[in-house]
Write an enzyme that holds these catalytic residues in place. Structure first.
Site, PDB file in Angstrom:
ATOM      1  N   HIS A 294     -30.628  16.569  23.451  1.00  0.00           N
ATOM      2  CA  HIS A 294     -31.228  16.435  22.424  1.00  0.00           C
ATOM      3  C   HIS A 294     -32.546  15.634  22.791  1.00  0.00           C
ATOM      4  CE1 HIS A 294     -27.914  17.504  19.618  1.00  0.00           C
ATOM      5  NE2 HIS A 294     -27.271  16.694  20.165  1.00  0.00           N
TER       6      HIS A 294
ATOM      7  N   TYR B 192     -24.741  17.899  26.097  1.00  0.00           N
ATOM      8  CA  TYR B 192     -25.789  17.725  24.834  1.00  0.00           C
ATOM      9  C   TYR B 192     -26.773  16.817  25.553  1.00  0.00           C
ATOM     10  CZ  TYR B 192     -22.679  19.971  21.536  1.00  0.00           C
ATOM     11  OH  TYR B 192     -21.573  20.793  20.858  1.00  0.00           O
TER      12      TYR B 192
ATOM     13  N   MET C 231     -20.831  12.452  15.326  1.00  0.00           N
ATOM     14  CA  MET C 231     -19.975  12.320  14.066  1.00  0.00           C
ATOM     15  C   MET C 231     -18.605  12.879  15.035  1.00  0.00           C
ATOM     16  SD  MET C 231     -22.567  13.484  11.108  1.00  0.00           S
ATOM     17  CE  MET C 231     -21.271  13.798   9.719  1.00  0.00           C
TER      18      MET C 231
ATOM     19  N   LYS D  34     -22.136  13.955  25.601  1.00  0.00           N
ATOM     20  CA  LYS D  34     -22.884  13.182  25.160  1.00  0.00           C
ATOM     21  C   LYS D  34     -24.211  12.954  26.273  1.00  0.00           C
ATOM     22  CE  LYS D  34     -23.838  12.626  21.453  1.00  0.00           C
ATOM     23  NZ  LYS D  34     -24.434  13.500  20.642  1.00  0.00           N
TER      24      LYS D  34
ATOM     25  N   ASP E 298     -29.427  13.386  15.390  1.00  0.00           N
ATOM     26  CA  ASP E 298     -29.332  13.586  16.657  1.00  0.00           C
ATOM     27  C   ASP E 298     -30.679  14.332  17.316  1.00  0.00           C
ATOM     28  OD1 ASP E 298     -28.800  16.193  15.822  1.00  0.00           O
ATOM     29  OD2 ASP E 298     -27.003  16.327  17.036  1.00  0.00           O
TER      30      ASP E 298
ATOM     31  N   GLU F 258     -27.599  22.119  23.178  1.00  0.00           N
ATOM     32  CA  GLU F 258     -27.722  22.645  21.995  1.00  0.00           C
ATOM     33  C   GLU F 258     -28.868  23.605  22.085  1.00  0.00           C
ATOM     34  OE1 GLU F 258     -28.090  19.747  23.305  1.00  0.00           O
ATOM     35  OE2 GLU F 258     -30.318  19.160  23.279  1.00  0.00           O
TER      36      GLU F 258
ATOM     37  N   ARG G 165     -30.891  33.443   5.170  1.00  0.00           N
ATOM     38  CA  ARG G 165     -29.591  32.717   5.233  1.00  0.00           C
ATOM     39  C   ARG G 165     -29.371  32.432   3.998  1.00  0.00           C
ATOM     40  NH1 ARG G 165     -25.102  31.629   7.742  1.00  0.00           N
ATOM     41  NH2 ARG G 165     -24.467  29.579   7.564  1.00  0.00           N
TER      42      ARG G 165
ATOM     43  N   VAL H  75     -24.722   8.696  11.766  1.00  0.00           N
ATOM     44  CA  VAL H  75     -23.934   8.734  13.073  1.00  0.00           C
ATOM     45  C   VAL H  75     -24.452   9.915  13.730  1.00  0.00           C
ATOM     46  CG1 VAL H  75     -21.682   8.657  14.093  1.00  0.00           C
ATOM     47  CG2 VAL H  75     -22.157   7.370  11.655  1.00  0.00           C
TER      48      VAL H  75
ATOM     49  N   ARG I 172     -14.550  12.024  23.053  1.00  0.00           N
ATOM     50  CA  ARG I 172     -14.360  13.322  23.435  1.00  0.00           C
ATOM     51  C   ARG I 172     -14.521  13.364  25.059  1.00  0.00           C
ATOM     52  NH1 ARG I 172     -19.162  16.172  20.178  1.00  0.00           N
ATOM     53  NH2 ARG I 172     -19.834  14.018  20.227  1.00  0.00           N
TER      54      ARG I 172
ATOM     55  N   SER J 228     -21.033  21.446  15.021  1.00  0.00           N
ATOM     56  CA  SER J 228     -21.691  21.428  13.774  1.00  0.00           C
ATOM     57  C   SER J 228     -20.746  21.853  12.809  1.00  0.00           C
ATOM     58  CB  SER J 228     -22.858  22.605  13.822  1.00  0.00           C
ATOM     59  OG  SER J 228     -23.906  22.223  14.504  1.00  0.00           O
TER      60      SER J 228
END
Ligand SMILES: NC(=O)c1ccc[n+]([C@@H]2O[C@H](COP(=O)([O-])OP(=O)(O)OC[C@H]3O[C@@H](n4cnc5c(N)ncnc54)[C@H](O)[C@@H]3O)[C@@H](O)[C@H]2O)c1
Length: 371
Positions: free
Chosen positions: A96, A94, A301, A75, A270, A118, A203, A298, A15, A134
């Site tokens: 994490h 991102y 993904m 990333k 992640d 995130e 939910r 992974v 990406r 997601s």
């Protein structure tokens, strides 16, 4: 503002953080954009495509970090990227961090302001910059799980949807948020028998309506998960507590209750992983086995389908990139409380409580740290 777009360097990551449309928006607003040569290649975007919208193409990452003040990535920064960060930089990507103490400390030492996609929230407390990836990861989770269930790949050798006269496979989705709902929809489309677990009754109500009764919704407890694990062929882990390390929902001992060669897909990897036996893997080497159960973990993904993911991601990030470029960090976060929640590290301090708790460092108020 000078905005920089380096090429992604994480394994199997194709990406890119800005498309030519994003370059055009920034340039039209009076900003300069520096794109590393080849940064868009994995997403079928050429240097010429960027140049045509006003970007300056620079030869390498050193030039991007040298020129730009706002660095936009996909990333989490790899060690060589952390080494290029300085206090003048704002990094928007991102991160994490709750699952990665050494990266957190590296970013603290850099002095840069680091804003995590995130943990940015919208006015309703949702995660607008996590949601598009997601959606992609949820859809891939079922595809990948179905593939890994094939016998030559070490799976049980069962077809997700069955055939007339032969039962479909049982798919458990633990965590019914954006990933979980998308994973479940693909599993339903493949005609599997689907159970979705979540701890939020509200939910589960929403999911019940969305599935129109085609999937079972289940309140997630240790016992309810354990009872269903025994019959599961594919288990997709998709839980999230905003910004925090993923809660553990399947232990190693529970693997022993499962059918041999069932498949676990840990999308929450992640954030540290939601199965006790999970460890990060790559697209090149996506699975490993523990106690006869295949694990697919992974961490990037959506990186496998960059032509979908790059556009889905940048559609969501673009308004925030424009706000940061046009106002600077301090004014942008003052005007947008949801963006303020994205600031995880600034001026050598952690500024997001779940990360500070997970990593074991003090949490400093964003305003004090950003200065
Ligand atoms: N591996 C990848 O490439 C990749 C890509 C995208 C997203 N993700 C990750 O997937 C995870 C899920 O993301 P999302 O956008 O669906 O989050 P989300 O917030 O939309 O959904 C998470 C759900 O988990 C539920 N939950 C929390 N704790 C639970 C528990 N103990 N038991 C059962 N349910 C619980 C919440 O109620 C919520 O409905 C995140 O960790 C995210 O970072 C990974």
């Amino acid at each position: 503002m000078k905005v920089g777009v380096p090429a992604e360097v994480k394994a199997d990551e194709y990406r890119v953080a800005l498309t030519p449309a994003g370059v055009r928006e920034l340039v039209d607003a009076g900003h300069e954009v520096f794109v590393q040569s080849g940064a868009g290649a994995g997403s079928a975007i050429s240097d010429e495509d960027y140049g045509a919208q006003g970007a300056t193409i620079v030869p390498d990452a050193d030039a991007v970090f040298g020129e730009a003040l706002l660095i936009v990535k996909v990333k989490e920064p790899q060690p060589e990227e952390v080494a290029r960060l300085a206090p003048r930089h704002t990094l928007f990507t991102y991160l994490h961090l709750a699952a990665d103490g050494s990266l957190t400390r590296g970013l603290m030492e850099s002095g840069a302001t680091c804003i995590a996609y995130e943990t940015v929230e919208d006015a309703r407390g949702r995660l607008p910059l996590l949601a598009p990836m997601s959606e992609v990861a949820g859809k891939i989770a079922t595809q990948a799980g179905a593939f890994m269930l094939e016998k030559p790949l070490g799976g049980r050798g069962i077809l997700l949807g069955g055939v007339p006269g032969v039962a479909a496979a049982n798919v458990m989705v633990i965590g019914g948020g954006v990933v979980g709902m998308n994973a479940a929809f693909i599993a339903l489309g493949m005609e599997a028998t689907v159970y979705v677990f979540d701890r939020s009754i509200d939910r589960l109500r929403e999911l019940d309506i969305a599935f129109g009764g085609r999937a079972d919704t289940c309140f997630a407890t240790t016992l309810s998960i354990e009872q269903r694990l025994r019959d599961a062929d594919l288990v997709i882990g998709a839980v999230l507590v905003h910004g925090a390390r993923a809660p553990r929902v399947v232990t190693r001992a529970q693997l022993g209750m499962m059918k041999p060669h069932a498949v676990l897909v840990d999308v929450s990897i992640d954030q540290g992983g939601c199965f006790e036996t999970s460890r990060p893997t790559t697209h090149s080497d996506p699975t490993y086995e523990v106690d006869g159960i295949t694990h697919y973990c992974v961490t990037n993904m959506p990186g496998a389908v960059p032509i979908t993911s790059t556009y889905a991601l940048t559609n969501a990030t673009m308004p925030y990139v424009l706000q940061l470029a046009s106002r600077g960090v301090a004014a942008a976060i003052a005007a947008n409380p949801g963006l303020r929640l994205g600031v995880n590290v600034s001026g050598g301090h952690v500024t997001y409580a779940p990360v500070a708790d997970a990593v074991g460092v003090p949490c400093i108020a964003v305003d004090a740290a950003v200065g």
